[in-house]
Enzyme design. Structure first.
Site, PDB file in Angstrom:
ATOM      1  N   ARG A  48       0.813  -1.222   0.000  1.00 38.39           N
ATOM      2  CA  ARG A  48       0.000   0.000   0.000  1.00 38.39           C
ATOM      3  C   ARG A  48       0.844   1.269   0.000  1.00 38.39           C
ATOM      4  NH1 ARG A  48      -2.041   2.510   4.144  1.00 38.39           N
ATOM      5  NH2 ARG A  48      -1.925   0.738   5.553  1.00 38.39           N
ATOM      6  N   LYS A 199      -6.418   0.503 -20.559  1.00 41.92           N
ATOM      7  CA  LYS A 199      -6.570   0.684 -22.007  1.00 41.92           C
ATOM      8  C   LYS A 199      -5.271   0.323 -22.742  1.00 41.92           C
ATOM      9  CE  LYS A 199     -10.497   1.880 -20.461  1.00 41.92           C
ATOM     10  NZ  LYS A 199     -10.866   3.235 -20.095  1.00 41.92           N
TER      11      LYS A 199
HETATM   12  C1  LIG Z   1     -11.310   3.933 -18.965  1.00 39.25           C
HETATM   13  C2  LIG Z   1     -10.896   5.332 -18.767  1.00 39.25           C
HETATM   14  C3  LIG Z   1     -10.719   5.856 -17.485  1.00 39.25           C
HETATM   15  C4  LIG Z   1     -10.998   5.068 -16.226  1.00 39.25           C
HETATM   16  O1  LIG Z   1     -10.176   3.980 -16.093  1.00 39.25           O
HETATM   17  P1  LIG Z   1     -10.548   2.654 -15.242  1.00 39.25           P
HETATM   18  O2  LIG Z   1      -9.304   1.868 -15.391  1.00 39.25           O
HETATM   19  O3  LIG Z   1     -11.768   2.074 -15.853  1.00 39.25           O
HETATM   20  O4  LIG Z   1     -10.809   3.108 -13.847  1.00 39.25           O
HETATM   21  C5  LIG Z   1     -10.303   7.173 -17.371  1.00 39.25           C
HETATM   22  N1  LIG Z   1     -10.097   7.938 -18.462  1.00 39.25           N
HETATM   23  C6  LIG Z   1     -10.267   7.466 -19.710  1.00 39.25           C
HETATM   24  C7  LIG Z   1     -10.034   8.365 -20.867  1.00 39.25           C
HETATM   25  C8  LIG Z   1     -10.673   6.151 -19.909  1.00 39.25           C
HETATM   26  O5  LIG Z   1     -10.865   5.704 -21.146  1.00 39.25           O
END
Ligand SMILES: *Cc1c(COP(=O)(O)O)cnc(C)c1O
Length: 389
Positions: A48, A199
């Site tokens: 953490r 992503k």
């Molecule tokens: C998916 C996304 C997020 C959030 O991310 P998580 O990993 O789902 O919490 C934030 N900003 C953008 C542009 C995204 O595409």
């Protein structure tokens, strides 16, 4: 060897590796301990505290990718966004955010900030004047996201950084859509760079994670809140993310190439009314994108002509799957009005230029000829069906 001048794919492959001094294995060993013997009580190692060997190794790789001094890895993109914002905002402060934002960030701001006594404003548009108008005497942070979702508009990073300097604000960017391959905001003077590592960094639709890259000083501030909020990522997943990033450069470049080809194909397609891709000369922000991006990205949005039903069209695709998320090696498609922007009123959507005919494509690494063939067959199928009816 001077690791400062290493190029993208070398950073992706090597920076931050944990050496396996015992067995000389090729990849970083995973350290899963939650208890480490300490030499000094002030230097405790604990997951953490964001300081396990795997966390530190991956943070080093991300900092190198974003030309930053330091980085932190979080359990999700939203943990990275929320911790970064709250680290620099307290009761009585104000934050300026750009108009079009990722839905989760928008929800966090409108659902949570008020009860911490934090004020916020969204800009009207993306011009310097729009941002300047929103800045107040108690503004502390300016937050942008470029390219934006789903219309891929571009916010001028140099402009945002200079406004932040002038008004002594901390500038933050959600750099998820570009990935560090296509855009390095720190080079333009932005202070804090945030990623949903779910992503492009993860890239295989199997990891939920986030990252923040900044100066040592700013990372220290985010860390001191982060350790109290407890949003670190498990070391198993940290290790998997390190592995994924080894191919980040080659994946994203393949996605850039495919996206450009598809954007050009859509521009010439009779079934398509409008194409949004910052790499097309017809995009209103093309010149700005060229100035601040190294590649135009793997996201393409387009509007179908009125005689093609977007739902039928999406269902008729065989290779390309409908999916909320994005940036995996597989191509996916989504209707923003049904998903990310469903909570906005029809009026607000119209104001943002988002309608029911709009589809957002996340382009993968498949062969572009197969992707185009999938579009061709889906369009013919939907057209044939509508003639039958
Ligand atoms: C998916 C996304 C997020 C959030 O991310 P998580 O990993 O789902 O919490 C934030 N900003 C953008 C542009 C995204 O595409």
């Amino acid at each position: 060897m001077n690791t400062k001048n290493l190029k993208l794919n070398t950073i992706c492959t090597h920076i931050g590796e944990v050496a396996d001094n015992v067995y000389k294995g090729a990849v970083s060993p995973i350290y899963t301990s939650t208890s480490y013997a300490y030499e000094n009580i002030d230097e405790k190692r604990y997951p953490r505290y964001f300081n396990t060997p795997n966390q530190q190794a991956l943070a080093k790789k991300l900092a190198a990718l974003e030309h930053a001094e330091a980085a932190l890895i979080f359990g999700s993109g939203m943990a990275a966004v929320s911790t970064s914002l709250l680290a620099f905002l307290g009761a009585g402060d104000h934050v300026v955010l750009q108009k079009v934002l990722y839905g989760g960030t928008y929800n966090f701001v409108v659902e949570e900030l008020e009860r911490f006594g934090i004020e916020y404003s969204f800009t009207e548009g993306l011009s310097k004047n729009d941002f300047e108008k929103a800045i107040k005497s108690n503004t502390k942070v300016i937050f942008v996201e470029t390219p934006s979702n789903p219309l891929l508009s571009i916010t001028d990073l140099k402009m945002v950084a200079s406004l932040a300097k002038k008004h002594q604000l901390v500038s933050m960017i959600d750099n998820t859509f570009a990935s560090p391959v296509n855009q390095n905001p720190i080079d333009f003077g932005i202070d804090v760079v945030i990623h949903s590592a779910t992503k492009y960094l993860g890239g295989h639709s199997d990891i939920l994670a986030g990252a923040v890259c900044a100066s040592e000083e700013n990372i220290e501030k985010i860390f001191s809140l982060g350790k109290n909020l407890g949003g670190n990522l498990s070391d198993y997943t940290v290790w998997l993310l390190e592995r994924s990033i080894k191919t980040l450069g080659i994946r994203v470049k393949a996605q850039n190439r495919n996206a450009k080809k598809l954007a050009k194909y859509f521009s010439k397609n009779e079934a398509i009314a409008k194409v949004y891709y910052p790499g097309l000369k017809t995009h209103p922000d093309y010149e700005l994108a060229r100035e601040q991006m190294n590649g135009f990205g793997g996201m393409v949005s387009f509007e179908l002509k009125g005689d093609i039903d977007p739902l039928q069209f999406t269902n008729a695709l065989e290779l390309i799957k409908p999916s909320m998320s994005l940036a995996g090696v597989e191509s996916t498609i989504v209707s923003p009005t049904k998903t990310s922007h469903a909570l906005l009123t029809a009026e607000e959507r119209a104001h943002q230029g988002i309608n029911d005919c709009l589809l957002r494509l996340s382009v993968g690494i498949e062969d572009k000829r197969d992707l185009i063939a999938d579009f061709e067959q889906a369009i013919s199928k939907v057209k044939a069906n509508s003639i039958l009816i």
